[in-house]
Write an enzyme that holds these catalytic residues in place. Structure first.
Site, short mmCIF file in Angstrom:
data_model
loop_
_atom_site.label_atom_id
_atom_site.label_comp_id
_atom_site.label_asym_id
_atom_site.label_seq_id
_atom_site.Cartn_x
_atom_site.Cartn_y
_atom_site.Cartn_z
N THR A 171 -38.70 -4.47 8.17
CA THR A 171 -38.29 -3.99 6.83
C THR A 171 -37.63 -2.62 7.03
OG1 THR A 171 -40.57 -3.22 6.47
CG2 THR A 171 -39.95 -5.33 5.50
N LYS A 193 -44.62 -5.77 13.17
CA LYS A 193 -43.77 -4.90 12.36
C LYS A 193 -44.68 -4.01 11.52
CE LYS A 193 -42.69 -5.11 8.52
NZ LYS A 193 -43.16 -4.49 7.23
N THR A 204 -47.06 -4.42 4.53
CA THR A 204 -46.47 -3.85 5.70
C THR A 204 -46.75 -4.43 7.05
OG1 THR A 204 -46.34 -1.82 6.89
CG2 THR A 204 -48.36 -2.24 5.74
N GLU A 284 -42.48 5.62 9.40
CA GLU A 284 -41.56 6.18 8.42
C GLU A 284 -41.50 7.69 8.51
OE1 GLU A 284 -41.78 2.67 5.04
OE2 GLU A 284 -42.97 4.48 4.77
N ASN A 404 -39.79 6.99 0.88
CA ASN A 404 -40.74 6.38 -0.04
C ASN A 404 -40.58 6.79 -1.50
OD1 ASN A 404 -42.42 4.65 1.63
ND2 ASN A 404 -42.78 6.55 2.77
N THR A 409 -36.31 1.10 -6.45
CA THR A 409 -35.21 1.23 -7.41
C THR A 409 -33.89 1.52 -6.70
OG1 THR A 409 -35.80 3.56 -7.67
CG2 THR A 409 -36.64 2.00 -9.29
#
Lengths: 409, 409
Positions: A171, A193, A204, A284, A404, A409
């Site tokens: 992702t 992942k 996740t 991340e 994040n 959106t």
């Protein structure tokens, strides 16, 4: 400052592990084929469906799942199908988590299994399904069902196919994550992942391990549960637990080799540790890989609780981002841990350099250079008791916030 | 994106509360004087020492302290001095927390008390001391002791003096925080600081409340403990608990009015709520004030646990920063709460707009506009049971990371 990703991750336990895009991953053990395709679930046009098939002769399987009580539809279905200790194929998709969709979500997951069951000619209850991506949107079923035939058509035991599968489950991962351990007589392979372990909106962490060892479901489960506890469950990027986390172990028996539980445990631990390290390095917004070891409390369980509390403290994580040897934040974080400690005799070191002794700073504490990529924080809670635990985490960076704050959106 | 600070904070409970720089704060009740000066502790040259004196006739006092087991020297000393329910003066400094300095830190705190005791002519055990700032550096004692005489010389009951004291306890606070409640027959005033509630390296939250009511130490403690539980303990900016947190209530009896416990509780709750709201609005990096209300679980305690878990979830907080109605993150966060819930029947609303019903998204869930400064998240965990709790938090912004990645170095 942008996050620099770590391109290489080493396994820290269990001997030599092969990793990287060419290592084969889930197709390295005998008896497995895989494939990965772009079905069109992701608007980005990146690969988004993967398949792993166990050609046997055995179809042994075990799994560990998220502890979140809000669980995604694929977890519900896979839990049900794996109850008899046997799975032939795992169907995975990225881009949509199929979580929080109620009964219709479960029906979508079952329809995916039925379609693959028809295509492969195996019972529907021998299919596991995993999804990762945004929570709360229904699966695009036309796209999913349209992907089944090309997935099955593309199945191959080549290393390229292993990588294609590992790539199709990504992702916000920047690199695919694979690992292979070649033990005496048998091999364990894996793909995984997850870059916000465990970041819920990403739904996740997914992992598929394969082995050609000849083992029982009980052996598989024992090895997978023990390894997960020591690796995935000690990787804590943001303290958030996904609704979709699933790690599967499939065993084909194709090597004909029957390992002892100890041999199996060691090999499974080694690949899980490598995948966990790769997840940490691709987390991340990561700019620092941080390991936190706690000792001197009431045993390993207490040490794990304390290490996790430090690893989840945003102020500590921001200090790591700033390469700031701010040991006061370590003390303040661990001071609320509900574990045995001597508050007057806590020792803290950064990368082997003691910065705090007897709960007070050492003279050169603020001179420690933490500008490198790896930081090892060791905390002795001063009770003199044994047992230790290490948690892997990362820093809290601008990129983490950026990634994040604009996901759905 | 820079953090916009909120200049006005309203009390949400307990009727009208005066606030703002001119309200008087701790000197509003009869019987109190205060002062604030720049002693030179902070390199920035900003005010850094404050004093609040109770001129009586009564010297009643109560306090609540951090629950962190690693506690700063001033907490140790003040806990000891307030044990008899009586305090005459509170000496406060910012710029240095005097935490994790071992026995020498306690001796420094005691020397400060002794110096003030000499200057005021009151017993040393009637002095409370509070420090806030960086952990692990010894207090600059020459500077501290040099500040005592000008602090005492500057004591005044003017509103300007109340503000000077409130300003001198600020660290990364951008605005001073004061509140006054004028009840029938008596008044309660307060000042507070803290913008990473509770951010440990800041050694963060301090509060001093004053009242001219004629009350016992037991009444004072009951009112302060109850109000803190409902206000400061439900403000959770980053989940981190300071080593220095201290809130004091001093009562002079100068009004001659003896309130009932209920009257006292209401007035103390009102000013604590206002100070807590002001802290939320000035939180490190804040761009959104977020209130999270949980219902439908096993009563108020469970609701508080669940609300706190959501409020501490970094992914949820990043979504709030991005004005992103990502309700999946609320579900994923609350799913790990160890409280009663019906995982299939959870309802979530943002600002009164239902975005998730029966654990699934509503059709227009992603259209909710969260671009405003205030976001109220309501979560019904679906058990049908009563009790609710609200936690105040903020978003997780780039400025939070920036402020906290470069604090000590």
């Amino acid at each position: 400052m942008t996050a620099e990703k770590f391109s290489v991750a080493d396994a820290t336990v269990g001997g030599t592990v092969e990793f990287g895009p060419e290592c084969g991953g889930v197709v390295a053990p005998r008896g497995f084929r895989a494939s990965g395709i772009t079905a069109g679930i992701k608007a980005s046009g990146k690969p988004d469906m993967a398949l792993v098939v166990n050609d046997g002769p055995k179809k042994t399987a075990a799994a560990v799942f998220t502890r979140n009580r809000v669980v995604a539809a694929p977890v519900t279905v896979t839990r049900d199908h794996i109850e008899d200790g046997s799975i032939t194929a795992v169907l995975l998709n990225s881009g949509n988590a199929n979580a929080c969709n109620g009964r219709p979500g479960v029906e979508d997951a079952l329809r995916s299994c039925e379609s693959l069951s028809d295509e492969l000619g195996v019972p529907v209850t021998d299919i596991a399904v995993c999804s990762t991506g945004l929570i709360g949107d229904r699966l695009p079923m036309d796209t999913i069902l349209g992907g089944i035939e090309p997935l099955v058509g593309g199945l191959s035991g080549d290393n390229v196919a292993g990588r294609a599968a590992a790539t199709a489950i990504m992702t916000t991962d920047l690199v695919d994550k694979q690992a292979v351990r070649r033990a005496d007589g048998f091999t364990v392979g894996a793909m995984g992942k997850g870059v916000g372990m465990i970041s819920p909106s990403m739904a996740t962490m997914l992992g598929v391990l394969t082995t050609d060892a000849d083992i029982t479901p009980e052996m598989a489960h024992a090895a997978l549960a023990a390894a997960s506890e020591k690796t995935f469950n000690r990787l804590d990027i943001d303290g958030s637990t996904s609704t979709n986390d699933t790690v599967l172990l499939l065993a084909s028996g194709a090597s004909g080799y029957v390992p002892t539980q100890e041999e199996l445990d060691a090999a499974v631990l080694a690949v899980c540790d490598s995948i966990a390290a790769q997840m940490q390095g691709d987390a991340e917004g990561v700019t620092k890989r941080v390991a936190i070891t706690v000792t001197g409390t009431g045993g390993e369980d207490d040490a794990l609780v304390a290490a996790r509390i430090i690893g989840r403290d945003n102020l500590f994580k921001c200090a790591m981002f700033g390469s700031d040897p701010n040991w006061g934040r370590v003390l303040a974080a661990v001071g609320v841990a509900p574990v045995a400690m001597d508050p007057e005799h806590i020792t803290v070191s950064f990368n082997g350099h003691v910065v705090c002794r007897d709960t007070g700073g050492t003279p050169d504490a603020r001179d420690v250079d933490l500008s490198g990529s790896d930081i090892h924080v060791e905390v002795d809670l001063g009770t003199g008791d044994g047992g230790s635990a290490t948690v892997r985490t990362t820093d809290l960076s601008h990129d983490y916030v950026h990634i994040n704050s604009a996901y759905s959106t």
